[in-house]
Motif scaffolding. Structure first.
Motif, mmCIF file in Angstrom:
data_model
loop_
_atom_site.group_PDB
_atom_site.id
_atom_site.type_symbol
_atom_site.label_atom_id
_atom_site.label_comp_id
_atom_site.label_asym_id
_atom_site.label_seq_id
_atom_site.Cartn_x
_atom_site.Cartn_y
_atom_site.Cartn_z
ATOM 1 N N THR A 1 -50.931 -38.681 91.306
ATOM 2 C CA THR A 1 -49.483 -38.616 91.125
ATOM 3 C C THR A 1 -49.071 -39.268 89.810
ATOM 4 O OG1 THR A 1 -49.162 -38.667 93.515
ATOM 5 C CG2 THR A 1 -47.260 -39.248 92.162
ATOM 6 N N ALA A 2 -49.652 -40.421 89.503
ATOM 7 C CA ALA A 2 -49.335 -41.114 88.249
ATOM 8 C C ALA A 2 -49.700 -40.248 87.051
ATOM 9 C CB ALA A 2 -50.061 -42.457 88.187
ATOM 10 N N LEU A 3 -50.854 -39.631 87.090
ATOM 11 C CA LEU A 3 -51.285 -38.785 85.980
ATOM 12 C C LEU A 3 -50.369 -37.574 85.816
ATOM 13 C CD1 LEU A 3 -53.305 -38.232 83.740
ATOM 14 C CD2 LEU A 3 -54.769 -37.111 85.434
ATOM 15 N N ALA A 4 -50.009 -36.928 86.919
ATOM 16 C CA ALA A 4 -49.113 -35.770 86.856
ATOM 17 C C ALA A 4 -47.749 -36.167 86.291
ATOM 18 C CB ALA A 4 -48.958 -35.144 88.239
ATOM 19 N N LEU A 5 -47.218 -37.301 86.741
ATOM 20 C CA LEU A 5 -45.932 -37.775 86.228
ATOM 21 C C LEU A 5 -46.026 -38.126 84.753
ATOM 22 C CD1 LEU A 5 -44.488 -40.001 89.083
ATOM 23 C CD2 LEU A 5 -43.348 -38.102 87.940
ATOM 24 N N PHE A 6 -47.122 -38.738 84.373
ATOM 25 C CA PHE A 6 -47.316 -39.109 82.972
ATOM 26 C C PHE A 6 -47.312 -37.859 82.098
ATOM 27 C CE2 PHE A 6 -49.923 -40.217 79.299
ATOM 28 C CZ PHE A 6 -49.269 -41.353 78.862
ATOM 29 N N ARG A 7 -48.054 -36.846 82.513
ATOM 30 C CA ARG A 7 -48.107 -35.599 81.742
ATOM 31 C C ARG A 7 -46.736 -34.933 81.662
ATOM 32 N NH1 ARG A 7 -53.710 -33.343 84.320
ATOM 33 N NH2 ARG A 7 -55.109 -34.469 82.921
ATOM 34 N N GLU A 8 -46.025 -34.936 82.775
ATOM 35 C CA GLU A 8 -44.710 -34.294 82.813
ATOM 36 C C GLU A 8 -43.695 -35.017 81.936
ATOM 37 O OE1 GLU A 8 -41.112 -33.652 86.010
ATOM 38 O OE2 GLU A 8 -43.159 -33.753 86.768
#
Length: 123
Positions: free
Chosen positions: A49-56
């Motif tokens: 989730t952290a990685l997806a949010l970071f990318r977004e």
């Protein structure tokens, strides 16, 4: 975990709450039952989730501030994992030599307590 339909700000706030709950769980759960409490799976979900949010958020307006919040949440959990790992790796049986020179190490200090006391605030 945050729902992907929520705006990024709400999902980052939910990630921060998850980070604090996960951190607290790592620091208060006995090491030998971490897997029984599903903490490994929770940490994997948190990381994804952290990685997806970071990318977004990296591509959006205000992405720098969002990235700092995400990184701070991840570091709170990582700090707890480091404390648990240090404790687990330093755990030796009293009376048994820990070094090749035959000397026994003193009992390990529970480093999780120092992480809890170090002024990091739970939300």
């Amino acid at each position: 975990m945050p729902r992907t339909s929520d705006p990024p700000t709400a999902r980052i706030a939910a990630l921060e709450r998850d980070a604090d709950a996960l951190r607290r769980a790592f620091l208060t759960t006995p090491v030998f039952v971490l897997d029984e409490h599903g903490l490994h799976a929770r940490f994997e979900d948190f990381g994804r989730t952290a990685l997806a949010l970071f990318r977004e958020t990296a591509r959006s307006a205000g992405g720098e501030q969002a990235a700092r919040r995400i990184e701070a949440a991840y570091h709170r959990v990582h700090e707890a994992l480091q404390a648990v790992a240090t404790l687990a790796l330093s755990d030796t049986e009293p009376g048994f030599p820990a070094h090749g020179n035959g000397t026994a190490e003193p009992p390990p200090q529970d480093v999780r307590q120092s992480v809890i006391r170090r002024g990091t605030q739970f939300s």
